[in-house]
Structures are given as structure tokens and as C-alpha cells.
Scaffold this active site. Structure first.
Site, PDB file in Angstrom:
ATOM      1  N   ARG A   1       3.619  -1.711  -5.607  1.00 53.06           N
ATOM      2  CA  ARG A   1       3.845  -0.422  -6.273  1.00 53.06           C
ATOM      3  C   ARG A   1       5.168   0.226  -5.853  1.00 53.06           C
ATOM      4  O   ARG A   1       5.903   0.745  -6.686  1.00 53.06           O
ATOM      5  CB  ARG A   1       2.685   0.511  -5.899  1.00 53.06           C
ATOM      6  CG  ARG A   1       2.590   1.769  -6.735  1.00 53.06           C
ATOM      7  CD  ARG A   1       1.513   2.709  -6.182  1.00 53.06           C
ATOM      8  NE  ARG A   1       0.206   2.103  -6.087  1.00 53.06           N
ATOM      9  CZ  ARG A   1      -0.736   2.159  -7.025  1.00 53.06           C
ATOM     10  NH1 ARG A   1      -0.507   2.816  -8.139  1.00 53.06           N
ATOM     11  NH2 ARG A   1      -1.899   1.580  -6.849  1.00 53.06           N
TER      12      ARG A   1
ATOM     13  N   GLU B   1       4.019  -6.831   2.023  1.00 48.29           N
ATOM     14  CA  GLU B   1       3.660  -7.166   0.640  1.00 48.29           C
ATOM     15  C   GLU B   1       3.716  -5.948  -0.272  1.00 48.29           C
ATOM     16  O   GLU B   1       2.709  -5.577  -0.875  1.00 48.29           O
ATOM     17  CB  GLU B   1       2.234  -7.745   0.600  1.00 48.29           C
ATOM     18  CG  GLU B   1       2.003  -8.967   1.452  1.00 48.29           C
ATOM     19  CD  GLU B   1       0.527  -9.351   1.534  1.00 48.29           C
ATOM     20  OE1 GLU B   1      -0.352  -8.526   1.205  1.00 48.29           O
ATOM     21  OE2 GLU B   1       0.255 -10.489   1.946  1.00 48.29           O
ATOM     22  N   PRO B   2       4.864  -5.303  -0.384  1.00 47.46           N
ATOM     23  CA  PRO B   2       4.915  -4.118  -1.254  1.00 47.46           C
ATOM     24  C   PRO B   2       4.873  -4.513  -2.726  1.00 47.46           C
ATOM     25  O   PRO B   2       5.478  -5.511  -3.119  1.00 47.46           O
ATOM     26  CB  PRO B   2       6.273  -3.489  -0.912  1.00 47.46           C
ATOM     27  CG  PRO B   2       7.125  -4.644  -0.474  1.00 47.46           C
ATOM     28  CD  PRO B   2       6.181  -5.622   0.196  1.00 47.46           C
TER      29      PRO B   2
ATOM     30  N   ARG C   1      -4.382   3.407 -16.154  1.00 46.00           N
ATOM     31  CA  ARG C   1      -4.543   4.138 -14.895  1.00 46.00           C
ATOM     32  C   ARG C   1      -5.180   5.519 -15.058  1.00 46.00           C
ATOM     33  O   ARG C   1      -6.063   5.874 -14.269  1.00 46.00           O
ATOM     34  CB  ARG C   1      -3.213   4.237 -14.138  1.00 46.00           C
ATOM     35  CG  ARG C   1      -2.652   2.862 -13.727  1.00 46.00           C
ATOM     36  CD  ARG C   1      -1.478   2.974 -12.758  1.00 46.00           C
ATOM     37  NE  ARG C   1      -1.922   3.466 -11.469  1.00 46.00           N
ATOM     38  CZ  ARG C   1      -1.815   4.703 -11.051  1.00 46.00           C
ATOM     39  NH1 ARG C   1      -1.222   5.603 -11.803  1.00 46.00           N
ATOM     40  NH2 ARG C   1      -2.290   5.058  -9.890  1.00 46.00           N
TER      41      ARG C   1
ATOM     42  N   TYR D   1      -8.565   5.472 -13.023  1.00 47.31           N
ATOM     43  CA  TYR D   1      -8.475   6.128 -11.713  1.00 47.31           C
ATOM     44  C   TYR D   1      -8.295   7.639 -11.823  1.00 47.31           C
ATOM     45  O   TYR D   1      -7.949   8.272 -10.826  1.00 47.31           O
ATOM     46  CB  TYR D   1      -7.265   5.586 -10.934  1.00 47.31           C
ATOM     47  CG  TYR D   1      -7.106   4.096 -10.878  1.00 47.31           C
ATOM     48  CD1 TYR D   1      -8.122   3.279 -10.363  1.00 47.31           C
ATOM     49  CD2 TYR D   1      -5.934   3.486 -11.290  1.00 47.31           C
ATOM     50  CE1 TYR D   1      -7.947   1.898 -10.285  1.00 47.31           C
ATOM     51  CE2 TYR D   1      -5.753   2.111 -11.215  1.00 47.31           C
ATOM     52  CZ  TYR D   1      -6.773   1.323 -10.715  1.00 47.31           C
ATOM     53  OH  TYR D   1      -6.588  -0.031 -10.638  1.00 47.31           O
TER      54      TYR D   1
ATOM     55  N   CYS E   1     -10.682   4.370 -29.821  1.00 48.02           N
ATOM     56  CA  CYS E   1     -11.962   5.014 -30.091  1.00 48.02           C
ATOM     57  C   CYS E   1     -12.812   5.107 -28.838  1.00 48.02           C
ATOM     58  O   CYS E   1     -13.870   4.482 -28.733  1.00 48.02           O
ATOM     59  CB  CYS E   1     -12.675   4.268 -31.210  1.00 48.02           C
ATOM     60  SG  CYS E   1     -11.674   4.320 -32.702  1.00 48.02           S
ATOM     61  N   GLU E   2     -12.308   5.831 -27.861  1.00 46.24           N
ATOM     62  CA  GLU E   2     -13.026   6.136 -26.635  1.00 46.24           C
ATOM     63  C   GLU E   2     -12.569   7.522 -26.195  1.00 46.24           C
ATOM     64  O   GLU E   2     -11.363   7.794 -26.180  1.00 46.24           O
ATOM     65  CB  GLU E   2     -12.666   5.154 -25.511  1.00 46.24           C
ATOM     66  CG  GLU E   2     -12.974   3.719 -25.829  1.00 46.24           C
ATOM     67  CD  GLU E   2     -13.822   3.040 -24.764  1.00 46.24           C
ATOM     68  OE1 GLU E   2     -14.247   3.717 -23.787  1.00 46.24           O
ATOM     69  OE2 GLU E   2     -14.055   1.840 -24.925  1.00 46.24           O
TER      70      GLU E   2
ATOM     71  N   GLY F   1       0.766  -1.240   0.000  1.00 50.06           N
ATOM     72  CA  GLY F   1       0.000   0.000   0.000  1.00 50.06           C
ATOM     73  C   GLY F   1       0.793   1.283   0.000  1.00 50.06           C
ATOM     74  O   GLY F   1       0.222   2.367  -0.150  1.00 50.06           O
TER      75      GLY F   1
HETATM   76  C1  LIG Z   1      -2.443  -5.236  -4.264  1.00 47.92           C
HETATM   77  C2  LIG Z   1      -2.021  -5.867  -2.996  1.00 47.92           C
HETATM   78  C3  LIG Z   1      -0.762  -5.610  -2.447  1.00 47.92           C
HETATM   79  C4  LIG Z   1       0.205  -4.626  -3.061  1.00 47.92           C
HETATM   80  O1  LIG Z   1      -0.249  -3.320  -2.943  1.00 47.92           O
HETATM   81  P1  LIG Z   1       0.709  -2.102  -3.349  1.00 47.92           P
HETATM   82  O2  LIG Z   1      -0.115  -0.914  -3.097  1.00 47.92           O
HETATM   83  O3  LIG Z   1       1.086  -2.284  -4.752  1.00 47.92           O
HETATM   84  O4  LIG Z   1       1.896  -2.165  -2.435  1.00 47.92           O
HETATM   85  C5  LIG Z   1      -0.405  -6.252  -1.293  1.00 47.92           C
HETATM   86  N1  LIG Z   1      -1.252  -7.127  -0.690  1.00 47.92           N
HETATM   87  C6  LIG Z   1      -2.470  -7.399  -1.183  1.00 47.92           C
HETATM   88  C7  LIG Z   1      -3.338  -8.362  -0.478  1.00 47.92           C
HETATM   89  C8  LIG Z   1      -2.893  -6.786  -2.354  1.00 47.92           C
HETATM   90  O5  LIG Z   1      -4.107  -7.057  -2.836  1.00 47.92           O
END
Ligand SMILES: *Cc1c(COP(=O)(O)O)cnc(C)c1O
Length: 426
Positions: free
Chosen positions: A278, A275-276, A314, A318, A346-347, A241
Site C-alpha cells: 500500500r 514487504e510494503p 474498499r 471496509y 444494484c446494491e 502494513g
Molecule cells: C498484504 C501483505 C503485505 C502488504 O501489506 P501492505 O499493507 O499493503 O503494505 C505484505 N506482506 C504480506 C504477507 C501480506 O499479506
């Protein structure tokens, strides 16, 4: 050579030690270009911030699932966070040990769960009671217990875009806090299940630490409560996140994030998983595109480029901002004027940037769309029967095409036309 990242040298944008126009000459536009050095630096910065903590980094493959990218992180010691059997297979193929793979996601099918059990997947992050039951059944029949973390929905607003906010009550993710003790008990009592801890992931592109604090404090309280009730809680999975720079965001320094984690979790004697996605890849990638032509219409100026929403969705999905830099270094005093950078699709929503102040662009000019290394190529499609952009990786002065452009023949011949269709036509 220690050159890393995307900087102007000799009047042109370079990727590590290579001039972007030379790469464009080689592979054609549009294409994704990743800097191996920037990815390594991002990973090592993340690992250094966590130094001393009992922590494991499981790269979230969905951010960028190219085998070369996964292999690069595997080589640095990363585990993986996967959300499908396909990603599981990618992680295993890149040499990540099954024991270091976390299987996340709200909709794991029975077939996917069976595949992950067979592979020996190290942790299942379970998001519902029904999923727990399915997992228990499959694990019990396989004779190998599944290590389970219960994903908590902490009802925290991550303060990010609505579509990538995952921790509010009413979002589809996780199990409501109130119900966690009951589900944890159920997990302990089910054959085939070994509850090891809790997981949380409240959203992506967080630019403030407060929502992390709110979620983490809640998680810590829950650990104390579960332990008081006699449950073992050995592991906490804190998700990903962390935000990156797309425009001028104040992304939280990793050292501040790590300090927050230490403050809240060090007293608990618990091992941690991160769990990085991005944060490790976004800024390490650009999407290079060429201006096809320009036009003026309805009082607006358009630069029509050869990258489109099928390559990078994106902005369309978003309303995301991506900085755009001309590949030929503009004169620092060059005048800028607002221009809509749009793709050929074509959008009307096929817009990379609206009213962006840029120096004058002309047909043939190359542009670099920045911070495109995460949720870029992975979300691409062949819409409008466009060939998805290929991907290249540079490492100092080395270049490798890590996902070639497929050809029209392959794209078209992937379909099957039944006899009875051609019969009707005849
Ligand atoms: C998408 C996701 C991530 C990675 O999120 P980032 O914002 O890219 O760091 C980690 N864990 C879970 C469960 C996710 O769905």
C-alpha cells in the site's frame, strides 16, 4: 519535467504533467490513473529510510499487480512478495529474479509450492506445520532445499480495520509464538528445508508504530532465544502494513519506522526483508469517474457516477474513506453540501462516499477518487457485467494505457454454453 502527482493546474486536476480531462477524453471513464513519479518517489523514500541497514524491499504485488507497476519497482531494484502462483508468474515476467521473491500466504497449494520451487523462489514464509511438511516433501523430491522463514503470529492488535488485521491470536495467519521454537527445530531436521529466519506481518493500513514495536520486540526476543538454543537465524521478514493517507490520517513517517527497526534489530546482526504494498502505490493512484446524473430522494442528494463497487470495493468492504475531488477545480468559496456518491450497481452498499461535503456536482462532471492505487484495480470484478476500469500510467507528460478496457464480446465469449443447455432451451 519534474511534475509529479495530482494537483490542480490551470483550473483542472492534472496527473503529473497531463490534464485529467484530456486523459478521460482518450480512454473514457471510469479509469485508474497512476503517477509513475509518485510510485518512484515512494519507493526511493522507503529505500532511503532503510539506508545502511542490510535490507531488501520486496514489493507486495497484491496491492497493485499491473505488470507496468511491478516492472517499475523491479527497475528500481525491488524484489517481490507474492501470495499465489499467479503473482509469482507476474513477478518473474517483470524480470524480478526468483531469488528475490518471497512466497507468503496461508493457503499455498502443492501445485503452487512446486511451481515456486521449480522457479527457484528465494524464501517461503511458512504459516503452519502442515505446510512445512508439504514443502519439505516437495523440496526433498526436487533435490533443492527450500529457504524457510517461519511466520509468527505475535498476538498483536494492529489497530486497523478488523478485516485487514492479521496478527491477533485467532486470525488465520502465522504460527503461535509458543510453538515457534518447536517448529523451527522441526524445520531444521526435515530434509529439503533450510530454516533461515522468522517473518511477521500484523496487518495493513497501520497508522501507529506501537503495534509494530510490540511485534518487532517479540520477534527480537525470539531470535535471541532460538540462537541460545543453537539455531541459526539469519533473516527477518518484517512484512508490510505501513499506512497511507485516505483522509487526514497521521501516517507514521518512514524515518520513524526505520528508527524503530534500527533500535530493535541493529544489535542482532540479521538481514531484513520488508514487504510494503500500500505505502508504495496507494497515494500514487486515482480512480477517475464521471457523474451520470444526480437525483434527490428520501431527503438525500445523490450523485450517481460511472465507477462502482466492482471497480473499487474498499468503501463497501471496509467502510473505507476515499477523498473525492472534482476534476474541475472548484472555486475556493464554493458552497458544499452533503451528497452520496454512488455507483450504478444494484446494491445499496454500492457507495463511494456517504453524505460527503462536496461542491455541487452535475451530470457530466468528472471526479477523482483519491488514494486508489492500492487494493483498487486488483480487487475489481465484472459484477453487473460491467467492464472493469482500465488502468493508465502517466510519467511526467507521457501517457500509457497499461491495462486496456476489455470489450463486451470478450467478456461474454469467455463463457461456454454446453449443448445440453441450448438443447433444453430449444
Ligand atoms: C498484504 C501483505 C503485505 C502488504 O501489506 P501492505 O499493507 O499493503 O503494505 C505484505 N506482506 C504480506 C504477507 C501480506 O499479506
Amino acid at each position: 519535467m519534474g511534475m509529479s502527482g495530482f494537483t490542480y493546474r490551470g483550473g483542472v486536476l492534472c496527473a503529473d504533467g497531463l490534464a485529467v480531462p484530456d486523459i478521460a477524453e482518450d480512454v473514457g471513464t471510469p479509469f485508474y490513473c497512476y503517477s509513475a513519479n509518485l510510485m518512484r518517489e515512494a519507493y526511493l523514500e522507503f529505500a532511503a529510510a532503510l539506508d545502511g541497514l542490510p535490507a531488501e524491499i520486496c514489493y507486495a504485488i497484491k496491492a497493485n499487480d499491473n505488470q507496468a507497476v511491478i516492472s517499475l519497482f523491479a527497475g528500481l531494484g525491488a524484489g517481490a512478495d507474492v501470495v499465489s502462483e499467479g503473482e509469482l508468474r507476474r513477478a518473474l515476467a517483470a524480470g524480478i529474479p526468483a531469488a528475490r521473491i518471497v512466497f507468503s500466504g496461508v493457503g499455498k497449494t502443492s501445485a503452487e509450492i512446486a511451481a515456486a520451487l521449480k522457479a527457484g523462489c528465494g524464501q517461503f514464509n511458512v504459516e503452519s506445520e502442515a505446510e512445512l511438511d508439504t514443502l519439505a516433501e516437495l523440496a526433498a523430491s526436487g533435490g533443492r532445499p527450500a529457504s524457510v522463514a517461519i511466520r509468527v503470529n505475535p498476538d498483536v492488535d494492529a489497530g486497523t480495520h478488523h478485516k485487514i488485521s492479521t496478527g491477533r491470536a485467532g486470525d488465520k495467519f502465522g504460527i503461535e509464538s509458543d510453538r515457534v521454537p518447536e517448529i523451527y527445530r522441526r524445520a531444521r531436521d526435515l530434509p529439503g528445508i533450510k530454516p533461515v529466519g522468522l517473518a511477521v506481518h500484523i496487518g495493513s493500513q497501520l497508522t501507529k508504530l506501537d503495534p509494530f514495536r510490540a511485534a518487532f520486540e517479540q520477534l527480537a526476543r525470539m531470535v535471541s532465544r532460538l540462537r541460545r538454543d543453537g539455531f541459526a537465524v539469519e533473516r527477518l521478514d518484517l512484512g508490510g502494513g505501513l499506512g497511507v493517507v485516505y483522509r487526514n490520517e497521521a501516517r507514521p513517517p518512514l524515518t520513524d519506522y526505520a528508527a524503530l527497526v534500527r533500535e530493535i534489530f541493529a544489535p542482532l546482526d540479521v538481514s531484513l526483508t520488508f514487504e510494503p504494498g500500500r505505502r508504495l502505490t496507494a497515494e500514487a493512484g486515482i480512480l477517475v469517474s464521471r457523474v451520470i446524473r444526480t437525483k434527490e430522494s428520501g431527503g438525500r442528494r445523490f450523485a450517481i457516477v460511472d465507477a462502482a463497487m466492482n471497480d473499487l470495493i474498499r468503501p463497501t468492504l471496509y467502510d473505507a474513506w476515499h477523498d473525492i475531488h472534482p476534476v474541475r477545480e472548484p472555486d475556493p468559496h464554493a458552497e458544499t453540501a452533503p451528497v452520496d456518491v454512488v455507483g450504478p450497481i444494484c446494491e445499496t452498499g454500492d457507495v463511494m462516499a456517504a453524505g460527503r461535503a462536496l461542491p455541487a456536482l452535475q451530470a457530466g462532471d468528472l471526479i477523482a477518487i483519491r488514494s486508489a492505487g492500492a487494493y483498487g484495480a486488483v480487487m475489481s470484478s465484472a459484477y453487473n457485467c460491467r467492464l472493469p476500469a482500465p488502468e493508465v500510467m502517466v510519467d511526467s507528460d507521457r501517457l500509457a494505457v497499461i491495462r486496456p478496457r476489455i470489450c463486451y464480446t470478450d467478456l461474454i465469449s469467455a463463457d461456454r454454453v454446453p449443448d445440453w443447455v441450448t438443447g433444453h432451451r430449444a
